[in-house]
Scaffold this motif. Structure first.
Motif, PDB file in Angstrom:
ATOM      1  N   SER A 169      31.044  18.955  66.599  1.00  0.00           N
ATOM      2  CA  SER A 169      30.883  18.012  67.711  1.00  0.00           C
ATOM      3  C   SER A 169      30.423  16.645  67.201  1.00  0.00           C
ATOM      4  CB  SER A 169      29.918  18.557  68.755  1.00  0.00           C
ATOM      5  OG  SER A 169      28.656  18.864  68.189  1.00  0.00           O
ATOM      6  N   TYR A 170      29.874  16.592  65.991  1.00  0.00           N
ATOM      7  CA  TYR A 170      29.568  15.302  65.358  1.00  0.00           C
ATOM      8  C   TYR A 170      30.846  14.461  65.255  1.00  0.00           C
ATOM      9  CZ  TYR A 170      28.246  11.991  61.630  1.00  0.00           C
ATOM     10  OH  TYR A 170      28.032  10.864  60.872  1.00  0.00           O
TER      11      TYR A 170
ATOM     12  N   ASN B  57      39.595  19.558  66.440  1.00  0.00           N
ATOM     13  CA  ASN B  57      39.331  18.223  66.987  1.00  0.00           C
ATOM     14  C   ASN B  57      40.548  17.321  66.833  1.00  0.00           C
ATOM     15  OD1 ASN B  57      36.649  18.578  67.910  1.00  0.00           O
ATOM     16  ND2 ASN B  57      35.837  18.247  65.857  1.00  0.00           N
ATOM     17  N   ALA B  58      41.207  17.399  65.678  1.00  0.00           N
ATOM     18  CA  ALA B  58      42.397  16.579  65.435  1.00  0.00           C
ATOM     19  C   ALA B  58      43.508  16.914  66.427  1.00  0.00           C
ATOM     20  CB  ALA B  58      42.882  16.771  64.004  1.00  0.00           C
TER      21      ALA B  58
ATOM     22  N   HIS C 115      35.098  16.586  75.200  1.00  0.00           N
ATOM     23  CA  HIS C 115      33.916  17.052  75.929  1.00  0.00           C
ATOM     24  C   HIS C 115      34.174  18.420  76.556  1.00  0.00           C
ATOM     25  CE1 HIS C 115      30.578  14.274  75.956  1.00  0.00           C
ATOM     26  NE2 HIS C 115      31.380  13.231  76.094  1.00  0.00           N
ATOM     27  N   GLY C 116      35.307  18.563  77.197  1.00  0.00           N
ATOM     28  CA  GLY C 116      35.626  19.823  77.870  1.00  0.00           C
ATOM     29  C   GLY C 116      35.669  20.984  76.902  1.00  0.00           C
TER      30      GLY C 116
ATOM     31  N   HIS D  77      24.470  16.857  67.992  1.00  0.00           N
ATOM     32  CA  HIS D  77      25.432  16.501  66.954  1.00  0.00           C
ATOM     33  C   HIS D  77      26.358  15.397  67.457  1.00  0.00           C
ATOM     34  CE1 HIS D  77      24.957  20.925  65.473  1.00  0.00           C
ATOM     35  NE2 HIS D  77      24.016  20.141  64.974  1.00  0.00           N
ATOM     36  N   TRP D  78      26.813  15.544  68.683  1.00  0.00           N
ATOM     37  CA  TRP D  78      27.714  14.544  69.275  1.00  0.00           C
ATOM     38  C   TRP D  78      27.044  13.175  69.269  1.00  0.00           C
ATOM     39  CZ3 TRP D  78      32.259  15.922  72.505  1.00  0.00           C
ATOM     40  CH2 TRP D  78      32.903  14.799  73.053  1.00  0.00           C
ATOM     41  N   GLN D  79      25.803  13.119  69.724  1.00  0.00           N
ATOM     42  CA  GLN D  79      25.101  11.837  69.785  1.00  0.00           C
ATOM     43  C   GLN D  79      24.861  11.262  68.393  1.00  0.00           C
ATOM     44  OE1 GLN D  79      24.474   9.927  72.477  1.00  0.00           O
ATOM     45  NE2 GLN D  79      25.687  11.490  73.541  1.00  0.00           N
ATOM     46  N   SER D  80      24.644  12.121  67.392  1.00  0.00           N
ATOM     47  CA  SER D  80      24.482  11.651  66.017  1.00  0.00           C
ATOM     48  C   SER D  80      25.755  10.982  65.532  1.00  0.00           C
ATOM     49  CB  SER D  80      24.112  12.811  65.084  1.00  0.00           C
ATOM     50  OG  SER D  80      22.836  13.327  65.383  1.00  0.00           O
ATOM     51  N   GLY D  81      26.897  11.599  65.812  1.00  0.00           N
ATOM     52  CA  GLY D  81      28.168  11.003  65.417  1.00  0.00           C
ATOM     53  C   GLY D  81      28.418   9.681  66.111  1.00  0.00           C
ATOM     54  N   LEU D  82      28.092   9.632  67.395  1.00  0.00           N
ATOM     55  CA  LEU D  82      28.276   8.405  68.157  1.00  0.00           C
ATOM     56  C   LEU D  82      27.392   7.289  67.609  1.00  0.00           C
ATOM     57  CD1 LEU D  82      29.586   6.979  70.564  1.00  0.00           C
ATOM     58  CD2 LEU D  82      27.808   7.967  72.039  1.00  0.00           C
ATOM     59  N   ALA D  83      26.123   7.621  67.297  1.00  0.00           N
ATOM     60  CA  ALA D  83      25.205   6.619  66.759  1.00  0.00           C
ATOM     61  C   ALA D  83      25.666   6.127  65.384  1.00  0.00           C
ATOM     62  CB  ALA D  83      23.798   7.198  66.664  1.00  0.00           C
ATOM     63  N   ASP D  84      26.166   7.056  64.530  1.00  0.00           N
ATOM     64  CA  ASP D  84      26.583   6.665  63.188  1.00  0.00           C
ATOM     65  C   ASP D  84      27.801   5.755  63.206  1.00  0.00           C
ATOM     66  OD1 ASP D  84      24.520   8.006  62.005  1.00  0.00           O
ATOM     67  OD2 ASP D  84      25.724   9.637  61.163  1.00  0.00           O
TER      68      ASP D  84
END
Length: 411
Positions: free
Chosen positions: A31-32, A59-60, A76-77, A376-383
């Motif tokens: 999810s990152y 994901n791809a 997200h779903g 994890h998702w938020q970490s990826g978004l922040a990075d």
């Protein structure tokens, strides 16, 4: 569109022939990558090639197989649907327990998985900080009951004769994933070619690496599942009479595949890794097991990029050598392959590598809890937001070898 000096077609908006999103395998950490894609989407960075292995292939597939304005919603779903508890262990720890543990005062909240100084209490040091306890429960649930829409335990131990052949030789059955993929991925759209998709897998019989590529074959959910068929947990997936395992058994990144076509294109590659090659020296058995996984599944990005830089330098030397020849000799038919090899692209590799939290353990890749997934998702978004905020991070390399690499975690 505009042509470049080498006769290739360049995308005027990005400044590159291709923008590639390269996604590593890593189970629940994936999810990152979804968070990284959300940030790219917000910034208008549009990949025209997505390549993945294992969870990266999933994901791809969702990205390439969704309309542009639905990609983030479908990611997200998918992640919300598979990160729910399953079976007898279906307790709402992802939300209820997280809040309860965070509210614990004093020594409990300040244990090794909290934000304060290490606690001296045995209870706190065992792992019952807020995210730590959730991770233990989520990992136990995933082992005992599987994950809805993803995989489920087989009714009998795989050591018993089942007569199912290679497809039954595993601890879990991944049949639910095929239905889930067909729910979140429009394979007609994926195969239409708006975004190229490539999934890495290993042929079990030959041991050779294989890429299922939408520019060469028609892709289905089973090609995605083959890329994520990690033994002995998941069964080999049969495609056209051959059986395939997770590409991470051999190599956990498609970066070399993306950067080694002939002729090579001017490329902006965003590589999203879930296992850091660098890390601290472990001093407990728990940390040893985690560090072993980090090293085993890291992408060897430095090796790939070092080889690429040497290759580009050699190409430049060939170009300079050709320039010394008289025009008639330089354009001679017998030097056609040398002229092609002297074609020097520019490469910009942006690395985004998930940084493990201090409370995570070796089971982090199968801790499919909702709280961890969202974190994890938020970490990826922040990075990715921090990366794209850097000036000229997307700019074409100028001078030198024509190669540049960026990594916000290494300066």
């Amino acid at each position: 569109m505009a042509g470049n000096a080498n006769g290739r077609t360049k995308r005027s908006k990005s400044g590159y022939d291709t923008v590639a999103l390269v996604l590593q395998g890593g189970g629940a950490l994936g999810s990152y990558q979804a968070g990284v894609y959300q940030g790219m989407h917000e910034a208008g960075v549009r990949p025209d090639w997505v390549a993945g292995i294992s969870i990266g292939a999933i994901n791809a597939a969702i990205i390439a197989g969704s309309p542009l304005d639905e990609r983030v919603e479908r990611l997200h779903g998918f992640w919300e649907s598979i990160c729910r508890p399953y079976g007898y262990g279906a307790l709402p720890w992802g939300d209820m327990f997280a809040a309860m543990w965070r509210d614990l005062p004093g020594a409990f909240a300040a244990g090794p998985f909290g934000s304060g100084s290490p606690s001296a209490t045995p209870f706190a040091s065992y792992a019952y900080g807020s995210p730590g306890a959730n991770g233990v429960l989520a990992a136990t649930n995933a082992l005992l009951y599987g994950q809805p829409g993803f995989y489920q335990p087989r009714p009998f131990p795989p050591f018993w004769p089942q007569g199912q052949g290679p497809a039954g030789a595993s601890y879990y059955d991944t049949a639910p994933l095929e239905k889930t993929l067909n729910t979140y991925v429009d394979f007609d759209l994926l195969n239409r070619g708006d975004v190229r998709a490539s999934f890495g897998a290993v042929n079990v019989r030959t041991g050779n690496f294989a890429y299922f590529d939408s520019t060469k074959i028609r892709l289905t959910a089973r090609h995605v599942m083959a890329s994520g068929a990690l033994p002995p947990g998941f069964p080999a997936v049969e495609i056209d009479g051959e059986y395939y395992w997770d590409g991470g058994v051999v190599s956990n990144t498609p970066l070399y595949y993306v950067l080694s076509p002939h002729p090579t294109w001017d490329t902006l590659a965003l590589q999203v890794d879930l296992w850091p090659a660098r890390g601290p020296l472990p001093d407990t058995m728990e940390k040893v097991m985690e560090r072993q996984k980090d090293i085993q599944y890291s992408s060897r990005t430095r090796l790939v990029t070092d080889l690429l830089q040497r290759n580009l330098a050699l190409r430049q030397d060939l170009r300079h050598l050709l320039a010394l020849l008289p025009e008639k000799q330089r354009n001679a038919p017998e030097l056609a392959r040398i002229r092609e090899s002297a074609d020097t692209p520019v490469i910009n590799v942006i690395n985004l590598i998930y940084q493990s939290k201090n409370y995570e353990r070796h089971s982090k890749d199968y801790e499919f809890g909702t709280e961890a997934m969202r974190e994890h998702w938020q970490s990826g978004l922040a990075d990715i937001r921090a990366t794209l905020a850097r000036p000229d991070v997307l700019a074409r390399p100028q001078g030198g070898s024509g190669f540049v690499s960026h990594d916000i975690h290494r300066g």
